[in-house]
Design a protein around this motif. Structure first.
Motif, mmCIF file in Angstrom:
data_model
loop_
_atom_site.group_PDB
_atom_site.id
_atom_site.type_symbol
_atom_site.label_atom_id
_atom_site.label_comp_id
_atom_site.label_asym_id
_atom_site.label_seq_id
_atom_site.Cartn_x
_atom_site.Cartn_y
_atom_site.Cartn_z
ATOM 1 N N LEU A 99 -20.455 -35.715 19.272
ATOM 2 C CA LEU A 99 -19.158 -36.325 19.556
ATOM 3 C C LEU A 99 -18.928 -37.537 18.655
ATOM 4 C CD1 LEU A 99 -16.659 -36.816 21.507
ATOM 5 C CD2 LEU A 99 -18.227 -38.303 22.809
ATOM 6 N N ASP A 100 -17.725 -37.623 18.109
ATOM 7 C CA ASP A 100 -17.335 -38.772 17.290
ATOM 8 C C ASP A 100 -16.157 -39.445 17.960
ATOM 9 O OD1 ASP A 100 -17.028 -40.633 15.283
ATOM 10 O OD2 ASP A 100 -15.879 -39.284 13.977
ATOM 11 N N CYS A 101 -16.354 -40.665 18.461
ATOM 12 C CA CYS A 101 -15.249 -41.418 19.038
ATOM 13 C C CYS A 101 -15.614 -42.903 19.031
ATOM 14 C CB CYS A 101 -14.920 -40.935 20.453
ATOM 15 S SG CYS A 101 -16.173 -41.295 21.704
ATOM 16 N N TRP A 102 -14.641 -43.733 19.379
ATOM 17 C CA TRP A 102 -14.797 -45.187 19.365
ATOM 18 C C TRP A 102 -15.791 -45.643 20.426
ATOM 19 C CZ3 TRP A 102 -13.475 -48.949 23.086
ATOM 20 C CH2 TRP A 102 -13.467 -50.278 22.622
ATOM 21 N N THR A 103 -16.603 -46.635 20.084
ATOM 22 C CA THR A 103 -17.491 -47.300 21.027
ATOM 23 C C THR A 103 -17.461 -48.789 20.704
ATOM 24 O OG1 THR A 103 -19.436 -47.092 19.610
ATOM 25 C CG2 THR A 103 -19.026 -45.287 21.153
ATOM 26 N N PHE A 104 -18.076 -49.611 21.559
ATOM 27 C CA PHE A 104 -18.039 -51.043 21.273
ATOM 28 C C PHE A 104 -19.386 -51.752 21.423
ATOM 29 C CE2 PHE A 104 -16.690 -50.539 25.708
ATOM 30 C CZ PHE A 104 -17.467 -51.481 26.385
ATOM 31 N N LEU A 105 -20.461 -50.996 21.637
ATOM 32 C CA LEU A 105 -21.805 -51.558 21.662
ATOM 33 C C LEU A 105 -22.723 -50.670 20.822
ATOM 34 C CD1 LEU A 105 -22.239 -52.400 25.478
ATOM 35 C CD2 LEU A 105 -21.678 -54.009 23.644
ATOM 36 N N PRO A 106 -23.817 -51.211 20.306
ATOM 37 C CA PRO A 106 -24.769 -50.369 19.556
ATOM 38 C C PRO A 106 -25.253 -49.214 20.421
ATOM 39 C CG PRO A 106 -25.318 -52.687 19.308
ATOM 40 C CD PRO A 106 -24.253 -52.615 20.365
ATOM 41 N N THR A 107 -25.373 -48.040 19.819
ATOM 42 C CA THR A 107 -25.684 -46.851 20.613
ATOM 43 C C THR A 107 -26.279 -45.766 19.729
ATOM 44 O OG1 THR A 107 -24.674 -45.153 22.029
ATOM 45 C CG2 THR A 107 -23.344 -45.996 20.244
ATOM 46 N N PRO A 108 -27.156 -44.916 20.274
ATOM 47 C CA PRO A 108 -27.671 -43.788 19.496
ATOM 48 C C PRO A 108 -26.576 -42.793 19.125
ATOM 49 C CG PRO A 108 -29.039 -44.190 21.431
ATOM 50 C CD PRO A 108 -27.814 -45.012 21.596
ATOM 51 N N SER A 109 -25.557 -42.669 19.985
ATOM 52 C CA SER A 109 -24.451 -41.753 19.742
ATOM 53 C C SER A 109 -23.305 -42.128 20.672
ATOM 54 C CB SER A 109 -24.867 -40.302 20.016
ATOM 55 O OG SER A 109 -25.027 -40.091 21.416
ATOM 56 N N PRO A 110 -22.063 -41.767 20.312
ATOM 57 C CA PRO A 110 -20.949 -42.046 21.209
ATOM 58 C C PRO A 110 -21.111 -41.419 22.601
ATOM 59 C CG PRO A 110 -20.117 -41.597 19.019
ATOM 60 C CD PRO A 110 -21.592 -41.285 18.998
ATOM 61 N N ARG A 111 -21.635 -40.215 22.660
ATOM 62 C CA ARG A 111 -21.831 -39.583 23.983
ATOM 63 C C ARG A 111 -22.830 -40.391 24.811
ATOM 64 N NH1 ARG A 111 -25.077 -34.862 25.979
ATOM 65 N NH2 ARG A 111 -23.934 -34.058 27.796
ATOM 66 N N ALA A 112 -23.914 -40.819 24.181
ATOM 67 C CA ALA A 112 -24.898 -41.638 24.885
ATOM 68 C C ALA A 112 -24.285 -42.964 25.320
ATOM 69 C CB ALA A 112 -26.113 -41.884 23.995
ATOM 70 N N PHE A 113 -23.443 -43.549 24.459
ATOM 71 C CA PHE A 113 -22.808 -44.813 24.811
ATOM 72 C C PHE A 113 -21.968 -44.686 26.073
ATOM 73 C CE2 PHE A 113 -18.828 -47.166 24.890
ATOM 74 C CZ PHE A 113 -19.303 -48.470 24.964
ATOM 75 N N TRP A 114 -21.069 -43.696 26.103
ATOM 76 C CA TRP A 114 -20.152 -43.606 27.237
ATOM 77 C C TRP A 114 -20.875 -43.223 28.524
ATOM 78 C CZ3 TRP A 114 -15.973 -46.182 27.261
ATOM 79 C CH2 TRP A 114 -15.269 -46.413 26.071
ATOM 80 N N ALA A 115 -21.919 -42.411 28.427
ATOM 81 C CA ALA A 115 -22.687 -42.084 29.634
ATOM 82 C C ALA A 115 -23.355 -43.335 30.189
ATOM 83 C CB ALA A 115 -23.734 -41.016 29.317
ATOM 84 N N ARG A 116 -23.983 -44.104 29.313
ATOM 85 C CA ARG A 116 -24.670 -45.324 29.760
ATOM 86 C C ARG A 116 -23.695 -46.379 30.255
ATOM 87 N NH1 ARG A 116 -28.172 -49.728 26.173
ATOM 88 N NH2 ARG A 116 -29.831 -50.059 27.722
ATOM 89 N N ARG A 117 -22.667 -46.667 29.443
ATOM 90 C CA ARG A 117 -21.746 -47.747 29.789
ATOM 91 C C ARG A 117 -21.027 -47.473 31.107
ATOM 92 N NH1 ARG A 117 -19.573 -51.422 31.292
ATOM 93 N NH2 ARG A 117 -21.784 -51.788 31.673
#
Length: 247
Positions: A99-117
Motif C-alpha cells: 500500500l502507498d499512501c500518506w503517513t505522518f510518523l516513521p513506519t516500516p510501511s503505510p499499512r503498518a503505520f495505519w494499523a499501529r496508529r
C-alpha cells in the motif's frame, strides 16, 4: 508487534469503546477529557476512524483534512461509530502490503503505520470511554501498552513539534516493570531523542506496569500512578508539555 496484532487490538479496543459508551450514555462526562461528554468522544473518534480509512482505501499520497464530525446523538451516533470502526478494521485488513499512501510518523510501511496508529488512537479513547463508568477503565494489555509507549516516545516526540524540552540537557528514563522494556529520553532545547536502552545515569525515572505507564504518558492517569524516582520536575514537565492534540 505485527500488523495482525495491531489489527486485533484495533478491533478489540473499538468494540470495548462502543460498549462503554453504550453503558455510560451520551451525556456522561468523560473525566479524562475535561469538558467532553461521551457523545463528543464518539464523534471525534468516529471521525478519526473515517479519516484514516480514506487514506488506506483511496490511496491518498498527500494530506487530506478530515470530513468533520456528524450532528448525530444517541443510538444513531453509536451505530455510526460502530459502522466506521468496522469499516476501518476491514479496510486495513484487506489492504495490500505494498500500500502507498500518506503517513505522518516513521513506519516500516503505510499499512503498518495505519494499523499501529489507529490501534493506539482507539485504545487511548477506550480508556476515555471507560473513565465515564463507575468502575473506571481497564488497563491496556501490557504488550500493546509497551508498543504504544514506544510510538509515543520514539515517533511522536521525535518530531520538531514536540514541546517537551529543557534549557539544559536532562535524561528521563521510562521502565516497564512487567515487560522489561526500557527507554532513555534525552531532553534538551531540541526535540527529545529516545533510545531503547538503560545506558548511563538518568535524572528521573518513571517505572511501573506498561499499562500504567501508557495511560500516564498519554495523560490519562496522574504521575502518582507510576513510581517516580529522582527529579520529579521532569515528570511534571511531561505532564505540562507532552499533550498530542488533533489539528
Amino acid at each position: 508487534m505485527e500488523i495482525s496484532e495491531h489489527l486485533a487490538a484495533l478491533d478489540r479496543e473499538g468494540r470495548a469503546l462502543a460498549e462503554a459508551a453504550a453503558s455510560a450514555g451520551p451525556d456522561a462526562p468523560v473525566p479524562t477529557c475535561p469538558g467532553w461528554r461521551v457523545r463528543d468522544l464518539l464523534r471525534h473518534t468516529g471521525m478519526v476512524h473515517r479519516w484514516a480509512t480514506a487514506f488506506v482505501r483511496d490511496g491518498h499520497t498527500d494530506y487530506r483534512p478530515d470530513g468533520g464530525e456528524p450532528d448525530l446523538d444517541g443510538d444513531d451516533l453509536l451505530a455510526w461509530f460502530r459502522e466506521g470502526h468496522a469499516l476501518l478494521v476491514d479496510t486495513v485488513r484487506a489492504a495490500p502490503d505494498d500500500l502507498d499512501c500518506w503517513t505522518f510518523l516513521p513506519t516500516p510501511s503505510p499499512r503498518a503505520f495505519w494499523a499501529r496508529r489507529q490501534a493506539h488512537e482507539t485504545a487511548v479513547h477506550r480508556l476515555d470511554a471507560q473513565s465515564a463508568l463507575a468502575e473506571g477503565p481497564r488497563p491496556v494489555d501490557a504488550t500493546l501498552a509497551a508498543d504504544g509507549v514506544d510510538e509515543l516516545l520514539s515517533a511522536f516526540h521525535a518530531r520538531d513539534r514536540s514541546r517537551v524540552r529543557t534549557p539544559e540537557p536532562r535524561v528521563l528514563r521510562i521502565r516497564a516493570t512487567d515487560t522489561g522494556d526500557v527507554w532513555t529520553v534525552r531532553l534538551s532545547a531540541d526535540a527529545p531523542r529516545t533510545t531503547r536502552d538503560a545506558e548511563g545515569p538518568a535524572d528521573c525515572e518513571l517505572s511501573g506496569p506498561a499499562g500504567r505507564l501508557y495511560a500516564m504518558l498519554w495523560n490519562r492517569l496522574p504521575q502518582q500512578a507510576v513510581t517516580v524516582t529522582g527529579d520529579a520536575s521532569l515528570a511534571r514537565l511531561w505532564r505540562e508539555t507532552s499533550a498530542i492534540t488533533w489539528s
